[in-house]
Write an enzyme that holds these catalytic residues in place. Structure first.
Site, mmCIF file in Angstrom:
data_model
loop_
_atom_site.group_PDB
_atom_site.id
_atom_site.type_symbol
_atom_site.label_atom_id
_atom_site.label_comp_id
_atom_site.label_asym_id
_atom_site.label_seq_id
_atom_site.Cartn_x
_atom_site.Cartn_y
_atom_site.Cartn_z
ATOM 1 N N ASP A 46 -12.299 82.979 45.198
ATOM 2 C CA ASP A 46 -13.413 83.633 44.511
ATOM 3 C C ASP A 46 -14.242 84.445 45.511
ATOM 4 O O ASP A 46 -15.185 85.137 45.130
ATOM 5 C CB ASP A 46 -14.267 82.623 43.726
ATOM 6 C CG ASP A 46 -14.941 81.595 44.621
ATOM 7 O OD1 ASP A 46 -14.663 81.566 45.836
ATOM 8 O OD2 ASP A 46 -15.757 80.805 44.106
ATOM 9 N N SER A 47 -13.837 84.405 46.795
ATOM 10 C CA SER A 47 -14.421 85.324 47.782
ATOM 11 C C SER A 47 -14.180 86.765 47.356
ATOM 12 O O SER A 47 -14.778 87.685 47.908
ATOM 13 C CB SER A 47 -13.828 85.070 49.174
ATOM 14 O OG SER A 47 -12.415 85.046 49.118
ATOM 15 N N GLU A 117 -14.003 73.307 44.230
ATOM 16 C CA GLU A 117 -14.935 72.928 45.293
ATOM 17 C C GLU A 117 -15.682 71.653 44.915
ATOM 18 O O GLU A 117 -16.255 71.581 43.825
ATOM 19 C CB GLU A 117 -15.966 74.049 45.516
ATOM 20 C CG GLU A 117 -15.371 75.336 46.032
ATOM 21 C CD GLU A 117 -16.436 76.411 46.271
ATOM 22 O OE1 GLU A 117 -17.644 76.116 46.184
ATOM 23 O OE2 GLU A 117 -16.025 77.553 46.553
ATOM 24 N N GLU A 184 -14.252 73.656 55.076
ATOM 25 C CA GLU A 184 -14.900 74.915 55.477
ATOM 26 C C GLU A 184 -16.169 74.634 56.274
ATOM 27 O O GLU A 184 -17.047 73.875 55.832
ATOM 28 C CB GLU A 184 -15.225 75.750 54.223
ATOM 29 C CG GLU A 184 -15.933 77.066 54.559
ATOM 30 C CD GLU A 184 -15.910 78.090 53.439
ATOM 31 O OE1 GLU A 184 -15.244 77.860 52.408
ATOM 32 O OE2 GLU A 184 -16.566 79.139 53.612
#
Ligand code: KIV
Length: 277
Positions: A46-47, A117, A184
């Site tokens: 989704d970046s 996430e 991350e």
């Protein structure tokens, strides 16, 4: 036909100490290039909200955006595993909606797996997706969809409590059945502890060298995204610069008439041509 990198290859790679390479992709032609270069896995992240659509964060990305880009990527890929990222609010409302949306990334987006996430807060949702026979990649540490809760894009897991929560979440996700976990922006030593505790691979981004694989945003590693260059993103090329140089040359040659040359033009029969004047 190229052999597809599968969930079994993720697990085997971890067992054999072979590090896994993952990159993001959002469109057909780039996905084809990356796949032909032998990357193990392509994440339609989704970046895309930031590097392709120009948003400030990933929160505005929709299921329709993700499906559209997943399909484009999947059409260009023969060997890499395609992972579709579940966007903000596509898995937060209910288990039913989560499974339906995960299913859409597989059925309509043609991905082989999905990424969500979060840890214990979404364990029931992840379980349900796996129950629907959809392989899941977890994502812990700096989870960008929680940017407003974190108060910015900040390194996570630096305090004892925060580090312990990430370790517990990683163990929980493994127990539930995810086949890999993206870590991350966490300290390298914390990623080491987690990687040693798990039998599934960790894929690091800003999480140091001890992870079982690495993922980078392709536009970062190719030097194509100048809004923000993260400390952890090594630039393997300056494609942005090459694009600018090429476009300057094109503009100059267009103005000077050096382009197009004879080899770039089409012919017409002389007998037809004389009737056109
Ligand atoms: O959206 C994305 O590209 C990601 C990676 C940074 C792991 O989630």
């Amino acid at each position: 036909m190229a052999k597809r990198f599968t969930v079994n290859d993720f697990i085997e790679s971890k067992k054999n100490g072979r590090k896994i390479s993952m990159l993001t992709a959002y469109d057909y032609s780039m996905a084809k290039l990356l796949d032909e270069s032998g990357v193990d896995s392509l994440l339609v992240g989704d970046s895309l909200g930031m590097v392709v659509l120009g948003y400030e964060d990933t929160l505005q990305v929709t299921m329709e955006d993700m499906i559209h880009h997943c399909r484009a990527v999947s059409r260009g890929v023969k060997g890499a595993m395609v992972i579709g990222d579940m966007p903000f609010m596509s898995y937060h409302v209910s288990i039913e909606e989560t499974v339906r949306n995960a299913g859409r990334l597989i059925k309509e987006g043609l991905a082989q797996s999905v990424k969500l996430e979060g840890g214990s807060e979404i364990a029931d949702k992840i379980s349900a997706v796996i129950g629907a026979q959809i392989p899941v990649v977890g994502h812990l540490g700096l989870t960008p969809q929680s940017v407003n809760m974190f108060g910015g894009f900040k390194v996570q897991g630096k305090s004892e409590d925060a580090a312990k929560k990430i370790i517990e979440d990683a163990l929980l996700l493994e127990e539930i059945g995810v086949f890999a976990i993206v870590l991350e922006c966490v300290p390298a030593e914390l990623a080491k502890i987690i990687s040693e505790k798990l039998t599934i691979p960790t894929i690091g981004i800003g999480a140091g060298a001890y992870c079982d694989g690495q993922v980078l945003v392709t536009q970062d590693m190719l030097g194509m995204y100048s809004d923000f260059v993260p400390k952890f993103a090594k630039q393997y090329a300056q494609v942005g610069l090459s694009i600018k140089e090429a476009v300057v040359s094109y503009g100059e040659e267009t103005r000077s008439g050096a382009f197009p040359e004879k080899k770039h033009t089409f012919k017409i029969d002389a007998s037809i041509l004389e009737k056109l004047y």
